[in-house]
Design an enzyme around this catalytic site. Structure first.
Site, PDB file in Angstrom:
ATOM      1  N   LEU A 162      82.634  25.687  27.007  1.00 59.49           N
ATOM      2  CA  LEU A 162      82.473  24.478  27.796  1.00 59.49           C
ATOM      3  C   LEU A 162      81.180  23.811  27.347  1.00 59.49           C
ATOM      4  O   LEU A 162      80.223  24.496  26.979  1.00 59.49           O
ATOM      5  CB  LEU A 162      82.382  24.804  29.289  1.00 59.49           C
ATOM      6  CG  LEU A 162      83.603  25.424  29.958  1.00 59.49           C
ATOM      7  CD1 LEU A 162      83.296  25.724  31.424  1.00 59.49           C
ATOM      8  CD2 LEU A 162      84.815  24.501  29.855  1.00 59.49           C
ATOM      9  N   ASP A 163      81.139  22.488  27.384  1.00 61.79           N
ATOM     10  CA  ASP A 163      79.899  21.780  27.063  1.00 61.79           C
ATOM     11  C   ASP A 163      78.793  22.225  28.012  1.00 61.79           C
ATOM     12  O   ASP A 163      79.062  22.669  29.146  1.00 61.79           O
ATOM     13  CB  ASP A 163      80.084  20.262  27.218  1.00 61.79           C
ATOM     14  CG  ASP A 163      81.084  19.698  26.223  1.00 61.79           C
ATOM     15  OD1 ASP A 163      81.304  20.326  25.179  1.00 61.79           O
ATOM     16  OD2 ASP A 163      81.647  18.614  26.511  1.00 61.79           O
ATOM     17  N   LYS A 164      77.552  22.079  27.580  1.00 67.35           N
ATOM     18  CA  LYS A 164      76.409  22.484  28.388  1.00 67.35           C
ATOM     19  C   LYS A 164      76.489  21.940  29.810  1.00 67.35           C
ATOM     20  O   LYS A 164      76.268  22.668  30.782  1.00 67.35           O
ATOM     21  CB  LYS A 164      75.115  22.005  27.721  1.00 67.35           C
ATOM     22  CG  LYS A 164      73.859  22.223  28.553  1.00 67.35           C
ATOM     23  CD  LYS A 164      72.634  21.647  27.867  1.00 67.35           C
ATOM     24  CE  LYS A 164      71.390  21.805  28.742  1.00 67.35           C
ATOM     25  NZ  LYS A 164      70.185  21.224  28.093  1.00 67.35           N
ATOM     26  N   ARG A 267      86.400  14.041  27.657  1.00 66.95           N
ATOM     27  CA  ARG A 267      85.409  12.967  27.689  1.00 66.95           C
ATOM     28  C   ARG A 267      85.829  11.818  26.775  1.00 66.95           C
ATOM     29  O   ARG A 267      85.726  10.639  27.133  1.00 66.95           O
ATOM     30  CB  ARG A 267      84.041  13.515  27.284  1.00 66.95           C
ATOM     31  CG  ARG A 267      83.539  14.603  28.222  1.00 66.95           C
ATOM     32  CD  ARG A 267      82.400  15.408  27.631  1.00 66.95           C
ATOM     33  NE  ARG A 267      81.221  14.545  27.419  1.00 66.95           N
ATOM     34  CZ  ARG A 267      80.122  14.970  26.802  1.00 66.95           C
ATOM     35  NH1 ARG A 267      80.059  16.212  26.324  1.00 66.95           N
ATOM     36  NH2 ARG A 267      79.102  14.152  26.655  1.00 66.95           N
TER      37      ARG A 267
END
Length: 336
Positions: A162-164, A267
């Protein structure tokens, strides 16, 4: 199982800049003698042959840190050509990258655990894997501290990321066999992954929409991903199903189901249809409703257990910041 819920059912739903460091107690000064075999080679390539136990990227870092001399002079370029009979030294010292894979005790919210795998509810702000700019304090470091056996697994058993600044559910393997099986399941699109996202602009039209748009590096900005024309730019197929959950004058709350797992897929796809995520500045969003990070949460994870063959479904409620953002916009979320 704080902020989470487990359901077991019978069927599957589907950056690093650094000043030169002083020689410390952990550094080793090793002599170098370049021979005919290295004559004319780039320094970094020659070092791989003379110091074969270290990777080329690590040796390049030592050159950048002014840790290599040839004939008494510090060499600062990996591309420098060496000659037979050149002599020098290399200072083998710890670098951020070489020290990245070390245990660091941290609080991990475990949703599920057995001897084969873990399911974790990752908070926003936690980097999953060490990388330039984040060589420590990552989920990987926490996993190494939690289970010493994770050191024997590639990426400590992490099979997807997962992205930060995305929160939510991740599955982590605890054995190599389970890791390989989970990777195969993800590649075969047999792992169900759903996300809740808060986006700009009210939703118009059908409550459901399939975005089937190939993705690749943005040719105008290499730090971003983008929807691309595969006849003109490299990329891969990407599909996201989007369902409207709640609507308001400021924006919309949607559920996104991944069918592929491209970098920044939700996104990018949401931005491509005119609904960038709230606070996702990289893709056109703005900080609204109190959100300071992209409003994206991995709320549901479903897969067949590689060992027990049991169908497993995990859910994680919205984190406090996202829940408060919904309240600020008078929206509600029913996790069915």
């Amino acid at each position: 199982m704080k902020n989470s819920e487990l359901i077991i059912s019978g069927g599957l739903d589907s950056e690093d800049t650094e000043d030169r460091a002083d020689t410390g107690p952990d550094a080793e000064l090793r002599p170098l003698v370049f021979g005919e075999a290295q004559h004319g080679q780039r320094l970094d390539r020659a070092l791989v042959e003379l110091v074969p136990e270290f990777s080329r990227s690590y040796l390049q870092q030592l050159i950048d840190l002014e840790g290599v001399t040839i004939n008494g002079a510090v060499v600062r370029k990996p591309s420098t050509r060496v000659k037979a009979a050149d002599i020098g030294t290399i200072e083998l010292r710890p670098t951020p990258q070489s020290q990245a894979f070390k245990p660091e005790v941290m609080a991990l919210e475990l949703v599920y655990e057995d001897e084969h795998l873990l399911v974790i509810n990752k908070p926003a702000g936690l980097v999953v894997h060490p990388a330039p700019g984040n060589w420590s304090g990552t989920l990987l470091n926490g996993l190494l501290a939690y289970d010493a056996k994770a050191m024997n697994l590639p990426r400590a058993g992490i099979v997807h990321r997962l992205d930060k600044d995305t929160s939510g559910l991740m599955v982590v393997a605890r054995t190599r066999a389970v890791m390989d099986a989970l990777i195969r399941s993800i590649a075969a699109r047999e792992v169900g992954r759903q996300y809740v996202a808060l986006a700009h602009r009210p939703w118009v039209g059908s409550r459901t929409r399939e975005v089937n748009a190939p993705m690749g590096r943005d040719p105008r900005n290499r730090l971003r991903m983008a929807v691309v024309d595969l006849s003109k730019n490299p990329g891969k197929l990407a599909r996201t199903d989007i369902e409207l959950l709640q609507n308001c004058d400021q924006g919309c709350l949607v559920r996104c189901t991944l069918h592929t797992g491209r970098t920044h897929q939700i996104r990018v796809h949401m931005a491509s249809i005119g609904h960038p995520l709230v606070a996702d500045e990289l893709y056109g969003g703005s900080a609204l409703a109190g959100m300071r990070r992209q409003a994206l949460h991995a709320c549901r994870l479903a897969f067949v257990h590689p060992v027990t063959q049991q169908s497993m479904v995990f859910k994680a409620i919205l984190p406090e910041d996202l829940n408060q953002a919904l309240n600020n916009w008078a929206l509600s979320y029913n996790q069915d």
